[in-house]
Scaffold this active site. Sequence first.
Site, PDB file in Angstrom:
ATOM      1  N   TRP A  27      17.472  -0.774   2.702  1.00 25.02           N
ATOM      2  CA  TRP A  27      16.623   0.004   1.799  1.00 25.02           C
ATOM      3  C   TRP A  27      17.298   1.280   1.311  1.00 25.02           C
ATOM      4  O   TRP A  27      17.008   1.771   0.228  1.00 25.02           O
ATOM      5  CB  TRP A  27      15.296   0.354   2.475  1.00 25.02           C
ATOM      6  N   TRP A  36      10.324   3.058  -0.605  1.00 21.85           N
ATOM      7  CA  TRP A  36      11.326   2.081  -0.191  1.00 21.85           C
ATOM      8  C   TRP A  36      11.101   1.637   1.258  1.00 21.85           C
ATOM      9  O   TRP A  36      11.228   0.444   1.569  1.00 21.85           O
ATOM     10  CB  TRP A  36      12.738   2.641  -0.378  1.00 21.85           C
ATOM     11  N   TRP A  62      -1.604  10.176  -1.789  1.00 22.86           N
ATOM     12  CA  TRP A  62      -0.376   9.538  -1.279  1.00 22.86           C
ATOM     13  C   TRP A  62       0.803  10.503  -1.406  1.00 22.86           C
ATOM     14  O   TRP A  62       1.647  10.595  -0.504  1.00 22.86           O
ATOM     15  CB  TRP A  62      -0.068   8.264  -2.069  1.00 22.86           C
ATOM     16  N   TRP A  99      21.235  -6.094   8.182  1.00 26.20           N
ATOM     17  CA  TRP A  99      21.225  -6.193   6.722  1.00 26.20           C
ATOM     18  C   TRP A  99      22.457  -6.964   6.247  1.00 26.20           C
ATOM     19  O   TRP A  99      23.553  -6.804   6.799  1.00 26.20           O
ATOM     20  CB  TRP A  99      21.227  -4.800   6.096  1.00 26.20           C
ATOM     21  N   ASN A 111       5.069   1.544 -11.425  1.00 25.32           N
ATOM     22  CA  ASN A 111       4.927   1.605  -9.968  1.00 25.32           C
ATOM     23  C   ASN A 111       4.788   0.228  -9.328  1.00 25.32           C
ATOM     24  O   ASN A 111       5.387  -0.047  -8.290  1.00 25.32           O
ATOM     25  CB  ASN A 111       3.729   2.476  -9.587  1.00 25.32           C
ATOM     26  N   GLU A 114      -3.550   8.351  -5.695  1.00 25.93           N
ATOM     27  CA  GLU A 114      -2.093   8.474  -5.794  1.00 25.93           C
ATOM     28  C   GLU A 114      -1.637   9.898  -5.496  1.00 25.93           C
ATOM     29  O   GLU A 114      -0.569  10.113  -4.905  1.00 25.93           O
ATOM     30  CB  GLU A 114      -1.634   8.058  -7.197  1.00 25.93           C
TER      31      GLU A 114
END
Length: 466
Positions: A360, A383, A278, A307, A342, A275
């Site tokens: 998003w 996102w 990331w 959208w 998460n 993580e």
Amino acid sequence: MQHHLVWFREDLRTKDHTALAAACLSEHPVTAVYQRTPETWASFDIGTNRLAYTEQLLNSLYHELNSLNIPLHVQTTTYDGAAEMLADLCKTLGITHLHFNRQYEILERRRDYAVRTRLTDQSIACIEYDDLCLLPPGSVLTAQGTPYTVFSPFKKRWLETYRHAGQGPFRKPAPIPHARTFPSMSAVSHTPESDIHCWAITEDDALARLEAFCQEGVLHYDSQRNAPALPGTSQLSPYLARGLLSPRQCIAAAERALNRSIHEFPSESFGWVNELIWRDFYKHLLVAFPRLSKNRAFRPETEKLAWRNDPKEIERFMSATTGIPIIDAGISELTSTGWMHNRVRMIVAQFLTKNLLVDWRIGEAFFMRYLLDSDLAANNGGWQWSASTGTDAAPYFRVFNPVSQSQAHDPDGIYLTRYLPVLSALPPKARHAPWMAPHGLDYPAPMVDLKATRQRAIDAFKGLSS
């Protein structure tokens, strides 16, 4: 005589602070400055949870710096006005050197360029440091010298690079041996929208929580991190995002707990380090692809997506009344605590962007309003991953089913009832989809058909290539 100024931003600590450690090595007077920029922050959708929490951390930093004989000046300005206000402070104090840790968002980089230009004109040395990442942006590249856009190969090269370039935390500086005048710090009051009292506000408390997690949590992270009812994640992200902790301190604590280098961690204990990698990955992308700081999709072709952005559906999502328990529980956790598990973040984000076909960017802004750990790189990356518009994105046809996700990761519905007590009247297995069994609960029916809206999303993405 030299006089050094340290400019604090998202690094509100005194231990393992690269710029502060370097300034204090000079053995000359050191002063600190922090700039509040409420007008600019408002344009970023930053909410009062983060503002109130930052003020608590700033007050703690003020006292920590005082103990080091370093006065902290707090200014209020805008990004556009930052350079001039710093220049005035430097002139007043006779500053010869400015030290600060780099930020990587494009508006912050433009602000810092203006500061460098303005202060250099005053013959003030501006010294910048990479401190927010374990490895600085630009240091992990392909064999062709280009940035990685997929995590797995980035991680492989990151591990190779870190083996040779990684460094441990800096110690907290010793008190500066100079008599100083300490300015008072005027308090700015923000009323948080959530109950944020349980979060650490001092370095020592945050470090204690880090050590406690590493003693137990790192060992079981992979097996427990996806279960929202368990304390399986570190819950240290607010401290990393606001700089109360550094990622170097996190690595060092994990290595102490396992008594070995991260390169020798057993696979079941490596998940948390993953993580942190990331986290680096998303920050590296901000520098390599500036459009990510400009509210643009990483995959340009997805900008054409139609959208739906139905206002009534967005309101039901944000008010935790979708009728789908794992979604409503996640939103309730967010709005009541300023944080969200998460795994639940991914489920919630996929529901908004796929089942409701909502842009998003609307979800990203909603999270920025509430999250204590709000951070452009991580928030945007998460996102866009969920929306299939980003780097390393899930294929558009992979749409989480929130019910099956809930059943898999919270089988007895413990997380659900923690934030939706009304569901405790149902048997555990019935809590995930209460509409499947008759009940007299005051809980809404699901706002959409999950199967039909999944197909609608797939068709919308397919249309981009037709």
